[in-house]
Design a protein around this motif. Sequence first.
Motif, PDB file in Angstrom:
ATOM      1  N   GLY A 264     -17.721 -15.475 -69.586  1.00  0.00           N
ATOM      2  CA  GLY A 264     -18.044 -14.255 -68.522  1.00  0.00           C
ATOM      3  C   GLY A 264     -17.067 -13.287 -68.566  1.00  0.00           C
ATOM      4  N   SER A 265     -17.202 -12.040 -68.183  1.00  0.00           N
ATOM      5  CA  SER A 265     -16.275 -10.985 -67.946  1.00  0.00           C
ATOM      6  C   SER A 265     -16.496 -10.607 -66.494  1.00  0.00           C
ATOM      7  CB  SER A 265     -16.732  -9.765 -69.055  1.00  0.00           C
ATOM      8  OG  SER A 265     -15.803  -8.790 -69.001  1.00  0.00           O
ATOM      9  N   GLY A 266     -15.459  -9.903 -66.191  1.00  0.00           N
ATOM     10  CA  GLY A 266     -15.348  -9.285 -64.656  1.00  0.00           C
ATOM     11  C   GLY A 266     -15.773 -10.354 -63.825  1.00  0.00           C
ATOM     12  N   GLU A 267     -16.329 -10.069 -62.595  1.00  0.00           N
ATOM     13  CA  GLU A 267     -16.403 -11.213 -61.743  1.00  0.00           C
ATOM     14  C   GLU A 267     -17.000 -12.448 -62.328  1.00  0.00           C
ATOM     15  OE1 GLU A 267     -19.189 -10.025 -58.913  1.00  0.00           O
ATOM     16  OE2 GLU A 267     -21.013  -9.847 -60.189  1.00  0.00           O
ATOM     17  N   SER A 268     -17.559 -12.656 -63.346  1.00  0.00           N
ATOM     18  CA  SER A 268     -18.006 -13.908 -63.980  1.00  0.00           C
ATOM     19  C   SER A 268     -16.845 -14.596 -64.825  1.00  0.00           C
ATOM     20  CB  SER A 268     -19.242 -13.607 -65.047  1.00  0.00           C
ATOM     21  OG  SER A 268     -20.308 -12.952 -64.315  1.00  0.00           O
ATOM     22  N   MET A 269     -15.939 -14.316 -64.911  1.00  0.00           N
ATOM     23  CA  MET A 269     -14.611 -14.945 -65.723  1.00  0.00           C
ATOM     24  C   MET A 269     -14.150 -15.942 -64.855  1.00  0.00           C
ATOM     25  SD  MET A 269     -10.971 -13.467 -67.076  1.00  0.00           S
ATOM     26  CE  MET A 269     -11.669 -12.492 -68.381  1.00  0.00           C
ATOM     27  N   VAL A 270     -14.073 -17.379 -65.220  1.00  0.00           N
ATOM     28  CA  VAL A 270     -13.490 -18.280 -64.699  1.00  0.00           C
ATOM     29  C   VAL A 270     -11.918 -18.170 -64.241  1.00  0.00           C
ATOM     30  CG1 VAL A 270     -12.981 -20.945 -64.762  1.00  0.00           C
ATOM     31  CG2 VAL A 270     -15.068 -20.115 -65.795  1.00  0.00           C
ATOM     32  N   ARG A 271     -11.820 -18.429 -62.813  1.00  0.00           N
ATOM     33  CA  ARG A 271     -10.347 -18.292 -62.302  1.00  0.00           C
ATOM     34  C   ARG A 271      -9.762 -19.635 -61.950  1.00  0.00           C
ATOM     35  NH1 ARG A 271     -11.050 -18.691 -57.091  1.00  0.00           N
ATOM     36  NH2 ARG A 271     -13.053 -18.089 -56.171  1.00  0.00           N
ATOM     37  N   GLY A 272     -10.515 -20.651 -62.039  1.00  0.00           N
ATOM     38  CA  GLY A 272      -9.998 -21.854 -61.503  1.00  0.00           C
ATOM     39  C   GLY A 272     -11.002 -22.966 -61.504  1.00  0.00           C
ATOM     40  N   TYR A 273     -10.744 -24.178 -61.321  1.00  0.00           N
ATOM     41  CA  TYR A 273     -11.396 -25.441 -61.189  1.00  0.00           C
ATOM     42  C   TYR A 273     -11.229 -26.195 -60.044  1.00  0.00           C
ATOM     43  CZ  TYR A 273     -12.789 -24.464 -65.997  1.00  0.00           C
ATOM     44  OH  TYR A 273     -13.551 -23.894 -67.428  1.00  0.00           O
ATOM     45  N   THR A 274     -12.062 -26.770 -59.261  1.00  0.00           N
ATOM     46  CA  THR A 274     -11.915 -27.456 -58.302  1.00  0.00           C
ATOM     47  C   THR A 274     -11.641 -29.095 -58.735  1.00  0.00           C
ATOM     48  OG1 THR A 274     -14.143 -28.063 -57.980  1.00  0.00           O
ATOM     49  CG2 THR A 274     -13.489 -26.327 -56.725  1.00  0.00           C
TER      50      THR A 274
ATOM     51  N   LYS B 101       0.284 -11.540 -66.036  1.00  0.00           N
ATOM     52  CA  LYS B 101       0.793 -12.354 -67.046  1.00  0.00           C
ATOM     53  C   LYS B 101       0.613 -12.329 -68.515  1.00  0.00           C
ATOM     54  CE  LYS B 101       3.210 -14.503 -63.772  1.00  0.00           C
ATOM     55  NZ  LYS B 101       4.965 -14.237 -63.740  1.00  0.00           N
ATOM     56  N   ARG B 102      -0.505 -11.366 -68.926  1.00  0.00           N
ATOM     57  CA  ARG B 102      -0.939 -11.122 -70.185  1.00  0.00           C
ATOM     58  C   ARG B 102      -1.742 -12.405 -70.914  1.00  0.00           C
ATOM     59  NH1 ARG B 102       4.156  -8.167 -70.033  1.00  0.00           N
ATOM     60  NH2 ARG B 102       3.938  -6.057 -70.320  1.00  0.00           N
ATOM     61  N   LEU B 103      -2.231 -13.259 -69.962  1.00  0.00           N
ATOM     62  CA  LEU B 103      -2.993 -14.310 -70.614  1.00  0.00           C
ATOM     63  C   LEU B 103      -4.173 -14.100 -71.052  1.00  0.00           C
ATOM     64  CD1 LEU B 103      -3.003 -17.477 -70.946  1.00  0.00           C
ATOM     65  CD2 LEU B 103      -3.804 -17.731 -68.478  1.00  0.00           C
ATOM     66  N   ILE B 104      -5.048 -13.081 -70.810  1.00  0.00           N
ATOM     67  CA  ILE B 104      -6.156 -12.602 -71.056  1.00  0.00           C
ATOM     68  C   ILE B 104      -6.238 -12.108 -72.563  1.00  0.00           C
ATOM     69  CG2 ILE B 104      -8.434 -11.449 -70.733  1.00  0.00           C
ATOM     70  CD1 ILE B 104      -7.643 -11.710 -67.796  1.00  0.00           C
ATOM     71  N   ALA B 105      -6.820 -12.347 -73.479  1.00  0.00           N
ATOM     72  CA  ALA B 105      -6.695 -11.734 -74.827  1.00  0.00           C
ATOM     73  C   ALA B 105      -6.832 -10.239 -74.625  1.00  0.00           C
ATOM     74  CB  ALA B 105      -7.627 -12.178 -75.747  1.00  0.00           C
TER      75      ALA B 105
ATOM     76  N   GLY C 156      -8.356  -6.643 -75.177  1.00  0.00           N
ATOM     77  CA  GLY C 156      -9.663  -6.156 -75.612  1.00  0.00           C
ATOM     78  C   GLY C 156     -10.792  -5.749 -74.351  1.00  0.00           C
ATOM     79  N   ALA C 157     -12.033  -5.779 -74.762  1.00  0.00           N
ATOM     80  CA  ALA C 157     -13.109  -5.205 -73.829  1.00  0.00           C
ATOM     81  C   ALA C 157     -12.965  -6.205 -72.660  1.00  0.00           C
ATOM     82  CB  ALA C 157     -14.249  -5.247 -74.398  1.00  0.00           C
ATOM     83  N   ARG C 158     -12.965  -7.432 -72.895  1.00  0.00           N
ATOM     84  CA  ARG C 158     -12.850  -8.511 -71.604  1.00  0.00           C
ATOM     85  C   ARG C 158     -11.803  -8.576 -70.712  1.00  0.00           C
ATOM     86  NH1 ARG C 158     -12.455 -14.684 -71.628  1.00  0.00           N
ATOM     87  NH2 ARG C 158     -13.781 -15.360 -70.109  1.00  0.00           N
ATOM     88  N   ASN C 159     -10.510  -8.251 -71.194  1.00  0.00           N
ATOM     89  CA  ASN C 159      -9.329  -7.911 -70.476  1.00  0.00           C
ATOM     90  C   ASN C 159      -9.560  -6.639 -69.488  1.00  0.00           C
ATOM     91  OD1 ASN C 159      -6.351  -8.442 -69.718  1.00  0.00           O
ATOM     92  ND2 ASN C 159      -6.042  -6.455 -70.532  1.00  0.00           N
ATOM     93  N   ASP C 160      -9.968  -5.346 -70.342  1.00  0.00           N
ATOM     94  CA  ASP C 160     -10.312  -4.365 -69.591  1.00  0.00           C
ATOM     95  C   ASP C 160     -11.400  -4.369 -68.512  1.00  0.00           C
ATOM     96  OD1 ASP C 160      -8.674  -3.242 -71.699  1.00  0.00           O
ATOM     97  OD2 ASP C 160      -9.973  -2.163 -72.503  1.00  0.00           O
ATOM     98  N   ALA C 161     -12.237  -5.009 -68.692  1.00  0.00           N
ATOM     99  CA  ALA C 161     -13.314  -5.298 -67.583  1.00  0.00           C
ATOM    100  C   ALA C 161     -12.758  -6.093 -66.400  1.00  0.00           C
ATOM    101  CB  ALA C 161     -14.377  -6.159 -68.130  1.00  0.00           C
ATOM    102  N   TYR C 162     -11.800  -7.078 -66.713  1.00  0.00           N
ATOM    103  CA  TYR C 162     -11.105  -7.719 -65.627  1.00  0.00           C
ATOM    104  C   TYR C 162     -10.384  -6.873 -64.874  1.00  0.00           C
ATOM    105  CZ  TYR C 162     -10.442 -11.915 -62.962  1.00  0.00           C
ATOM    106  OH  TYR C 162     -10.304 -12.916 -62.005  1.00  0.00           O
TER     107      TYR C 162
ATOM    108  N   ASP D  45       1.367  -7.110 -77.661  1.00  0.00           N
ATOM    109  CA  ASP D  45       0.163  -7.447 -76.696  1.00  0.00           C
ATOM    110  C   ASP D  45      -1.131  -6.369 -76.853  1.00  0.00           C
ATOM    111  OD1 ASP D  45       1.674  -9.707 -75.344  1.00  0.00           O
ATOM    112  OD2 ASP D  45       2.685  -7.891 -74.370  1.00  0.00           O
ATOM    113  N   GLY D  46      -1.459  -6.402 -77.968  1.00  0.00           N
ATOM    114  CA  GLY D  46      -2.701  -5.825 -78.263  1.00  0.00           C
ATOM    115  C   GLY D  46      -2.704  -4.234 -78.179  1.00  0.00           C
ATOM    116  N   THR D  47      -1.557  -3.411 -77.920  1.00  0.00           N
ATOM    117  CA  THR D  47      -1.206  -2.186 -78.011  1.00  0.00           C
ATOM    118  C   THR D  47      -0.527  -1.745 -79.421  1.00  0.00           C
ATOM    119  OG1 THR D  47      -1.618  -2.162 -75.673  1.00  0.00           O
ATOM    120  CG2 THR D  47      -0.364  -0.345 -76.672  1.00  0.00           C
TER     121      THR D  47
END
Length: 648
Positions: free
Chosen positions: A422-432, A452-456, A458-464, A626-628
């Motif tokens: 997922g992207s934006g609010e649908s990206m996983v941010r943790g596991y219980t 921390k520049r962990l997200i690759a 591109g568009a997914r990072n921009d959306a987040y 870092d992609g730039t």
Amino acid sequence: MRRTRPARLALVAAMTLLTPLTLGGQAAAAGQPLLTIANPGFEQGSTGWAFTPGTGVASNLPHGGTGLVYLDAGAGRRVSQTVTAEAPGMYDFSAWIATGGTGGRFVVRVNGATVGAVSLPSRSTYARYTISRVELRAGDQLETSFESGDGWVNADDVMISPAAPADPVVTSSDPKVVEMFDWAKRKANSWVQLPGTVGPLNVDERYPSGSGSATYGPSYWAGYAHRSAYYSRDMVHQLGGAAVLGLHAENKSMLRAFAASSTAKHKYFPVWAVNFDNKTYLSIDYRNPHSYVREVPAPFELVEKAHEAYRWSGDPAYLNDPVLWDFYQHTTKEFIALHDAQKPNGVAEGTGDGIFAGAASYNEVGEERLAESGDAIASQYQAYLAMAALAEGKGDSALAAGFTEKAADLKEYFNTTWSGTGSGESMVRGYTVDGQALTGWGKENSWFMPMKRLIAPGARNDAYLDYVDQQASGSGKPANIEAISYLPDTFFAHNRNDTAWKWMNHVYDQRDVQHPVSRQGPNGDYPEVSYTLVDQTVKGLMGVEPDAPHHRLTTQSRLPAGMGWLKIDRLEIGGQTFALRHDGSTKSTLTNNGSSAYAWEARFPGRRSSVTVDGTAWPVRTKVVDGTTYTYAEVSVQPGRTVTVEAG
């Protein structure tokens, strides 16, 4: 806030003895007399102070401990103390003051002449005021004074700090950034402890007198001002600003204290908070080796920031001190292995049982029982990169290559598996702890992933990044200002300069608003606020990346729209001083005021058609970081030389 006339005050040192004032040197050598301003917290009644009519010592509503000094409303009232400086030095003076009206003053005089004064506003709750960079010679008469105004004045907890070793100066076409930086650097240094000061240990809101006392080492406040300690999470976020101010001794001593606490009996977790003696653990957060506050991102951030401190200072101790080196290795090896049982995947875990059992995330709010979190895995990634660079500095190329590969593998695993699809609010941010993937807004365990520049890239990072700004600007905004202080770092890391500057302004503009923890005072008196604004001006807006060990410096203009130019003078890196100016996003000028040549890499985002150095055409070179894509020029800047690089 009106005073009551107290019975005889107890002589037991309460919280105010956190800050006895000692002059005459940067440390208390054995047998060396220190010029001391007596009774800085008024715990010993009127001892050491001179009072005019209408003033005195009271016991109601002190800032800390049991005593405070009061001045009734009306002109001409004063509480003061005069001492003789026995050695030269430069110092900052601070005090917590509340007032019932305007017109009062906090004043420092040397030999009868006013060298600094603060005109006090009307504020019925305590705030901290500072007079900076007071220079003293041996034999000078130093007077510290509180003076009355139109309303009552209460004062408490006077403190002296050694003036910052570095005093950078910012100028700009935008007066707001000049005002912000000047405020931040002075406020930040006011939290520095004077080494050799004897003060109490384990002071907190439950035990304002603490337990015992010790000689304080090089350190600064990082965390709540009503506790006698510095916190790992706060300290690592303040380290960059402290480095800009030349507080290298403090940074190293504090990092080493946390490193020393990372032992086998702690399963290589460092403790959460250390008293200002740089040895003992703050008791409110440490019960025993099995029950103490600890959060998974902290050890990884300590490794990352040790590398940053090395790049600012060039101090070889970051490579050669066995306490530090063992800490780096234990954190990036055994620590992960010992905390990877619930979801075995090479990612360090928390227990899900609260902060005294080991929390996965810095976000302590809510009922989520996290095993793995976005801020922990992101910090682990940066710790691997730092370990690779430190190993390279130590000359161990094989170890460096191994950690470079670990970092790349972890980033790939995060982007292909851990974070979901997922992207934006649908990206996983943790596991219980029961394996449930969590999406949506998690504050620290959300914004640390892009920070921390962990997200690759591109568009997914921009959306987040869009999602982070949206949530933080709306109902998801943290209540505490220190959490918000991460947002400029998050957006500067991805060249979203206008958004980063927006959040810097928000943090600064909230400085006089009361902090949610009432004893902390206004937001601006939370130490992290000032230190991060210093760092975000230099590392963020000016894009300064120091590499003192190799005499290298990389810069990039990140000026927001509307800021025509920004300059910093007296910027110290590795003991050398520089001046740097950015004009817009296409012109940078560096002056080397030091004694050694530096290799300067001047970067400009995007592919540019031309580059000139001092007006002479230069080869156009590009690289992707870092992609730039950046256009850059590398120039050797000799001592005493000024070089201008411009991209067309």
